[in-house]
Design an enzyme around this catalytic site. Structure first.
Site, short mmCIF file in Angstrom:
data_model
loop_
_atom_site.label_atom_id
_atom_site.label_comp_id
_atom_site.label_asym_id
_atom_site.label_seq_id
_atom_site.Cartn_x
_atom_site.Cartn_y
_atom_site.Cartn_z
N LYS A 4 0.84 -1.20 0.00
CA LYS A 4 0.00 0.00 0.00
C LYS A 4 0.88 1.25 0.00
O LYS A 4 0.63 2.21 -0.74
CB LYS A 4 -0.94 -0.02 1.22
N GLN A 38 -4.77 -1.58 9.36
CA GLN A 38 -4.74 -2.93 8.78
C GLN A 38 -5.36 -3.93 9.75
O GLN A 38 -5.04 -3.95 10.94
CB GLN A 38 -3.28 -3.31 8.45
N ASP A 42 -11.11 2.92 4.21
CA ASP A 42 -11.54 1.51 4.19
C ASP A 42 -13.06 1.39 4.11
O ASP A 42 -13.59 0.29 3.93
CB ASP A 42 -11.06 0.82 5.48
N1 GUN Z 1 -7.26 -7.02 6.05
C1 GUN Z 1 -7.76 -7.80 5.06
N2 GUN Z 1 -8.49 -7.06 4.21
C2 GUN Z 1 -8.45 -5.80 4.66
C3 GUN Z 1 -9.00 -4.56 4.19
O1 GUN Z 1 -9.69 -4.48 3.19
N3 GUN Z 1 -8.72 -3.47 4.94
C4 GUN Z 1 -7.98 -3.54 6.07
N4 GUN Z 1 -7.79 -2.40 6.75
N5 GUN Z 1 -7.45 -4.64 6.52
C5 GUN Z 1 -7.68 -5.77 5.81
#
Ligand code: GUN
Length: 315
Positions: free
Chosen positions: A53, A97, A120
């Site tokens: 990311k 995350q 998110d």
């Molecule tokens: N962990 C697995 N998928 C995601 C997601 O889409 N966003 C976040 N923040 N963590 C994740």
């Protein structure tokens, strides 16, 4: 006729190229979109996701910051961090995350994120806006699923769509997005009676339950578009043999890399039954980070009175 492969990497590159133009326009107006990615603990998959990311942010010209915290971090410490990020003008997107360690109250932390920076799309305000159809920041993987369908010319309006899985992060939001795009949507899950028969009604079938190769041929309507959201890491020979009818290639990969990725859809069955499908890897996965970038860019504009145009025309 052979099923068409929906290439997520090509679509990701298309979206990233569009974002470069948008970032350039924002920068010309003195705005550099900024993302803060918070990683708590040392989950190897999460480490890879967060690293990618931050790397993608830099490649697109965004400002980004990676915040690593120990696995012992408390809810209060995270709330304090979120509060500081909420108040920082140069941060447009806050990404926590998941999963968080068990001692952390996850919903308390996610609900503390400023909804305008919730890239998110998990804050209750953004969930509510998604339900009502007046949406801005939408969870990244579901948004990626819609991009794949639209950019591949798969008609959604009027189509019968079946979603297997009802998680807050994929199943529920993707069902809502499909509904706003005028599909007729059925959501099913582990307690659904005769799941295969329900799934077979789908002209669009979304597999998002997190069980490797669960969706076998009998779940797939002939000619359906099958979108596989599953990313399951297989680490034993036994698992690989259970998932792949012809395990030769995957077993070689297992020996080389120590793991093999498998989706929620049986990879050989889908080729025989579907009209089009997303592979794993290379389907939905590549879109998730691209949509996070899109959300960050759109949050940067919206926070300064330059909202992105709406896509929903609900009725
Ligand atoms: N962990 C697995 N998928 C995601 C997601 O889409 N966003 C976040 N923040 N963590 C994740």
């Amino acid at each position: 006729m052979a099923a068409r492969v929906l290439d997520g990497k090509r679509i990701r590159d298309e979206i990233k190229a569009e974002l470069v133009g948008k970032v350039r326009a924002l920068k010309a107006a003195g705005i550099t979109p900024g993302l803060a990615a918070v990683l708590v603990g040392t989950n190897p998959a999460s480490e890879v996701y967060v690293r990618n990311k931050v790397k993608t942010s830099a490649a697109l010209g965004l400002f980004s910051e990676k915040i690593d915290l120990p696995a012992s971090t408390s809810t209060l410490e995270l709330l304090d961090l979120v509060d500081r990020l909420n108040h920082r003008e140069e941060i447009d997107g806050i990404l926590i995350q998941l999963p968080l360690p068990p001692q952390v109250d996850q919903s308390l932390v996610l609900n503390a994120v400023d909804p305008a920076k919730d890239v998110d799309g998990l804050h209750p305000i953004n969930v509510g806006r998604l339900v009502s159809g007046d949406y801005g920041l939408v969870p990244c993987t579901p948004a990626g699923v819609i991009e794949i369908l639209k950019r591949s010319g798969i008609p959604i309006r009027g189509a019968r769509a079946v979603v297997i899985g009802r998680s807050d992060i994929v199943g529920k939001p993707v069902a809502l997005l499909l509904m706003h795009e005028h599909a007729t949507v059925t959501v099913c899950h582990s307690k659904t009676r005769d799941l295969a028969a329900v799934a077979r009604e789908g002209e669009i079938l979304i597999a998002a339950m997190g069980r490797p190769a669960f969706v076998a041929g009998e779940f797939i309507r002939t000619g359906a578009t099958v979108i596989d959201v599953g990313i399951n890491r297989l680490t034993t020979e036994e698992e690989v043999r259970r998932v792949f009818h012809d395990p030769t290639g995957p077993l070689r990969l297992l020996a080389e890399k120590g793991q093999v990725l498998a989706g929620d859809v049986q990879p050989e069955d889908v080729k025989k039954r579907a009209g089009a499908y997303t592979p794993v890897p290379g389907g939905v996965g590549p879109l998730t980070i691209a949509m996070l970038m899109a959300n960050t860019v759109s949050a940067a504009g919206a926070r300064r009175g330059r909202p992105a145009p709406k896509s929903s025309d609900e009725c």
